[in-house]
Design a protein around this motif. Structure first.
Motif, PDB file in Angstrom:
ATOM      1  N   VAL A  90      -5.935  -0.428  -1.587  1.00  0.00           N
ATOM      2  CA  VAL A  90      -5.001   0.401  -0.831  1.00  0.00           C
ATOM      3  C   VAL A  90      -5.816   1.507  -0.179  1.00  0.00           C
ATOM      4  N   LYS A 284       3.183   1.993  -1.914  1.00  0.00           N
ATOM      5  CA  LYS A 284       2.579   2.131  -3.235  1.00  0.00           C
ATOM      6  C   LYS A 284       2.867   3.511  -3.826  1.00  0.00           C
ATOM      7  N   TYR A 288       4.944   4.511  -7.120  1.00  0.00           N
ATOM      8  CA  TYR A 288       4.271   5.390  -8.084  1.00  0.00           C
ATOM      9  C   TYR A 288       5.203   6.530  -8.492  1.00  0.00           C
TER      10      TYR A 288
END
Length: 307
Positions: A90, A284, A288
């Motif tokens: 990422v 992401k 998270y």
């Protein structure tokens, strides 16, 4: 051909609105920014910024570069991200907006840990006392507390957050506890001015019963921390988010009032511009944050004694 770094530099100048602000963001002197802009204009053979006025104003050519340059930078980021994704990485630049108080307390450590887990990501966390819809459209993710009128932003619920009526024990000893919402009109009240709301009208519900009361605040501020400190000092009754007051309620520094009555919740939400696809790094980070703040957010876990 215009180097992508020059386009990104010019986009910073446009976004910050002045050469001095751009210099602060990229940590160079204002003269260095001016010199680089002049070099870019010389290479292109056009004037990009009209410096004859007090405020920075883009020329037609500058406006064209700003519009087309934004698309070029976005496509470059997407391509870079796709290449990194094939390696399971990422990467890229993640721009996050958030309110000051919540951002300092909860997002600062989260961003630091996320960047450690994904070292290919560079994160810019911008904390603002008021986040407009326009600013939300410029960022990859904008964290917001409560309702937002702009429906063009995609919303993700990050964590549950109630709004709580509370005061310090010293105030309650001096003035007593309100018996019902109507009695708040006779109490000293503290008000946070935010989001262009009618902050002096406090609305409560209990089952199907709805009740509103107009309070005349003795103290008001546009800073939630200021209002919180006034309450701790015994100056009056306030409404604040659960994330902000839960710890002091647990410690006995504040007391929750009228627990049988509910205020409209102000959940923590993440906003993403609908006009462009969400990047892998943004997706992401939202995942998270959801893991961090759900299903039981840290502020509620401390109050309820849950883990």
């Amino acid at each position: 051909m215009i180097p992508i770094d020059d386009i990104r530099f010019f986009m910073i100048v446009v976004r910050t609105g002045s050469l001095a602000a751009a210099a602060r963001e990229i940590n160079v002197t204002a003269s260095a920014v001016t010199q680089r802009l002049q070099q870019l204009e010389a290479r292109l053979g056009v004037r990009l910024v009209d410096r004859s006025t007090r405020n920075m104003c883009l020329t037609d050519e500058g406006q064209l570069l700003a519009e087309e340059g934004a698309a070029i930078c976005e496509q470059n980021d997407i391509l870079f991200e796709k290449l990194k994704a094939r390696q399971g990485i990422v990467a890229g630049h993640l721009r996050i907006n958030a309110p000051f108080g919540f951002g300092r307390r909860y997002l600062t450590p989260l961003v630091a840990q996320f960047q450690s887990d994904h070292p290919g990501v560079k994160v810019s966390l911008t904390l603002l006392d008021r986040i407009s819809a326009g600013e939300a459209h410029k960022a990859d993710i904008t964290f917001h507390i409560g309702a937002l009128a702009d429906s063009s932003l995609v919303r993700y619920k990050i964590g549950a957050n109630a709004r709580m009526l509370c005061a310090s024990p010293s105030y309650i000893r001096r003035a007593g506890s309100p018996a019902d919402p109507q009695s708040l009109a006779r109490h000293q009240c503290l008000v946070l001015q935010e989001n262009d709301e009618d902050v002096g009208l406090w609305k409560f519900s209990k089952g199907a019963l709805q009740h509103s009361v107009r309070v005349d605040p003795i103290l008001s501020s546009n800073d939630g921390e200021v209002v919180h400190q006034w309450a701790l000092m015994g100056k009056g009754i306030m409404i604040r988010s659960e994330w902000d007051v839960a710890e002091n309620i647990r410690r006995g520094k504040l007391v929750a009032l009228l627990p049988q009555w509910n205020l409209a919740p102000a959940d923590v939400i993440a906003l993403v511009p609908q006009r462009k696809g969400m990047s892998a790094r943004a997706k992401k980070f939202i995942e998270y944050a959801i893991r961090q703040f759900g299903p039981v957010p840290p502020w509620r876990a401390k109050v309820d004694g849950k883990t």
